[in-house]
Motif scaffolding. Structure first.
Motif, PDB file in Angstrom:
ATOM      1  N   CYS A  42       2.874  -9.431  -5.491  1.00 50.20           N
ATOM      2  CA  CYS A  42       3.399  -8.130  -5.901  1.00 50.20           C
ATOM      3  C   CYS A  42       2.636  -6.975  -5.291  1.00 50.20           C
ATOM      4  O   CYS A  42       1.404  -6.911  -5.374  1.00 50.20           O
ATOM      5  CB  CYS A  42       3.359  -8.014  -7.422  1.00 50.20           C
ATOM      6  N   LEU A  43       3.376  -6.080  -4.681  1.00 50.42           N
ATOM      7  CA  LEU A  43       2.804  -4.830  -4.196  1.00 50.42           C
ATOM      8  C   LEU A  43       2.679  -3.899  -5.402  1.00 50.42           C
ATOM      9  O   LEU A  43       3.646  -3.698  -6.135  1.00 50.42           O
ATOM     10  CB  LEU A  43       3.730  -4.233  -3.143  1.00 50.42           C
ATOM     11  N   VAL A  44       1.477  -3.374  -5.605  1.00 56.67           N
ATOM     12  CA  VAL A  44       1.230  -2.527  -6.776  1.00 56.67           C
ATOM     13  C   VAL A  44       0.821  -1.132  -6.318  1.00 56.67           C
ATOM     14  O   VAL A  44      -0.143  -0.978  -5.555  1.00 56.67           O
ATOM     15  CB  VAL A  44       0.118  -3.105  -7.672  1.00 56.67           C
ATOM     16  N   ARG A  45       1.560  -0.138  -6.768  1.00 60.18           N
ATOM     17  CA  ARG A  45       1.249   1.244  -6.434  1.00 60.18           C
ATOM     18  C   ARG A  45       0.831   1.950  -7.717  1.00 60.18           C
ATOM     19  O   ARG A  45       1.639   2.113  -8.636  1.00 60.18           O
ATOM     20  CB  ARG A  45       2.489   1.919  -5.831  1.00 60.18           C
ATOM     21  N   GLY A  46      -0.426   2.347  -7.784  1.00 58.56           N
ATOM     22  CA  GLY A  46      -0.932   3.009  -8.980  1.00 58.56           C
ATOM     23  C   GLY A  46      -0.856   4.515  -8.851  1.00 58.56           C
ATOM     24  O   GLY A  46      -0.832   5.056  -7.747  1.00 58.56           O
ATOM     25  N   HIS A  47      -0.817   5.192  -9.983  1.00 53.58           N
ATOM     26  CA  HIS A  47      -0.831   6.652  -9.980  1.00 53.58           C
ATOM     27  C   HIS A  47      -1.945   7.134 -10.902  1.00 53.58           C
ATOM     28  O   HIS A  47      -2.360   6.424 -11.807  1.00 53.58           O
ATOM     29  CB  HIS A  47       0.520   7.197 -10.448  1.00 53.58           C
ATOM     30  N   PRO A  48      -2.439   8.348 -10.649  1.00 53.02           N
ATOM     31  CA  PRO A  48      -3.540   8.865 -11.464  1.00 53.02           C
ATOM     32  C   PRO A  48      -3.221   8.831 -12.956  1.00 53.02           C
ATOM     33  O   PRO A  48      -4.106   8.658 -13.783  1.00 53.02           O
ATOM     34  CB  PRO A  48      -3.705  10.307 -10.967  1.00 53.02           C
ATOM     35  N   SER A  49      -1.943   8.970 -13.312  1.00 59.84           N
ATOM     36  CA  SER A  49      -1.555   8.964 -14.722  1.00 59.84           C
ATOM     37  C   SER A  49      -1.780   7.610 -15.385  1.00 59.84           C
ATOM     38  O   SER A  49      -1.768   7.510 -16.604  1.00 59.84           O
ATOM     39  CB  SER A  49      -0.073   9.320 -14.841  1.00 59.84           C
ATOM     40  N   GLY A  50      -1.980   6.576 -14.571  1.00 55.17           N
ATOM     41  CA  GLY A  50      -2.112   5.241 -15.133  1.00 55.17           C
ATOM     42  C   GLY A  50      -0.859   4.405 -14.951  1.00 55.17           C
ATOM     43  O   GLY A  50      -0.906   3.191 -15.073  1.00 55.17           O
ATOM     44  N   ASP A  51       0.245   5.070 -14.678  1.00 53.90           N
ATOM     45  CA  ASP A  51       1.471   4.319 -14.406  1.00 53.90           C
ATOM     46  C   ASP A  51       1.310   3.541 -13.112  1.00 53.90           C
ATOM     47  O   ASP A  51       0.553   3.937 -12.229  1.00 53.90           O
ATOM     48  CB  ASP A  51       2.662   5.276 -14.252  1.00 53.90           C
TER      49      ASP A  51
END
Length: 191
Positions: A42-51
């Motif tokens: 799985c490619l995982v893209r994180g965001h500063p919000s935690g999402d």
DNA sequence: GCAGTGATCATA
DNA sequence: ATGATCACTGCC
């Protein structure tokens, strides 16, 4: 019948599945072994919000070294391709046709310019749309493939049955002589 | 089938 | 400085 990458991610992932980063050794193998092994990861893209977005990888291509006439490393190391010549487990992101960012993972050992192009994952069925939808640009070039980079690859325990995996020649490498026909593209097809 | 788009690299 | 090339995409 055209080969369609599998994109129905909902049925593949349990809501509470634990995502494990892959060890560095996973990438430090030959490009074709890694290209095959990435299907279903799985490619995982994180965001500063935690999402975070978690997209199963459905299509890859292997570029195996300087002798591979389709590989960017075939002319030796240049500023653009330097990352490919470095250690495995880093992102190689390049810009092409004035419009598109391409996402690759460096594999093999330092000095061997080898990488996987991630062509499709989750709802994105072409490489240019994948990077656009995930906001991937040169910022990610050279970053390690780990959660701290907010762009990483996880093992979610998904198994890809052999009958759902197809190998074809790579796309857009007609200039590569005999190398254009090598079955270095891996596609997870719909069952 | 092909236009659009601009970084990259070799050549000078 | 210039020109060819390009691991693409969407629309004809």
């Amino acid at each position: 019948m055209p080969i369609r990458p599998r994109t129905d991610t909902a049925e593949l992932l349990q809501a509470d599945v634990e995502l494990q980063p892959l060890p560095r050794e996973f990438y430090a193998r030959s490009a074709l072994v890694v290209a095959r092994a990435l299907i279903g990861k799985c490619l995982v893209r994180g965001h500063p919000s935690g999402d975070q977005r978690v997209w199963p990888i459905t299509e890859t291509e292997g570029y195996i070294g300087a002798h591979d006439l389709a590989c960017h490393g075939r002319f030796g190391e240049t500023p653009r391709t330097a990352v490919m010549f470095g250690p495995a487990g880093q992102w190689y992101v390049y810009f092409i046709y004035g419009m598109y960012w391409m996402l690759n993972v460096v594999t093999n050992t330092p000095g061997v310019p080898a990488a996987e192009l991630i062509r499709a994952a989750g709802p994105a069925n072409v490489p240019g749309k994948l990077t656009k939808q995930l906001g991937i640009t040169r910022v990610e070039n050279g970053l390690p493939v780990e959660p701290a980079s907010r762009l990483w690859i996880a093992d979610a325990g998904v198994r890809v049955p052999r009958r759902e995996l197809v190998r074809t020649p790579r796309i857009g490498v007609d200039y590569a002589g005999e190398w254009k026909d090598k079955l270095y593209r891996f596609v997870w097809t719909k069952a």
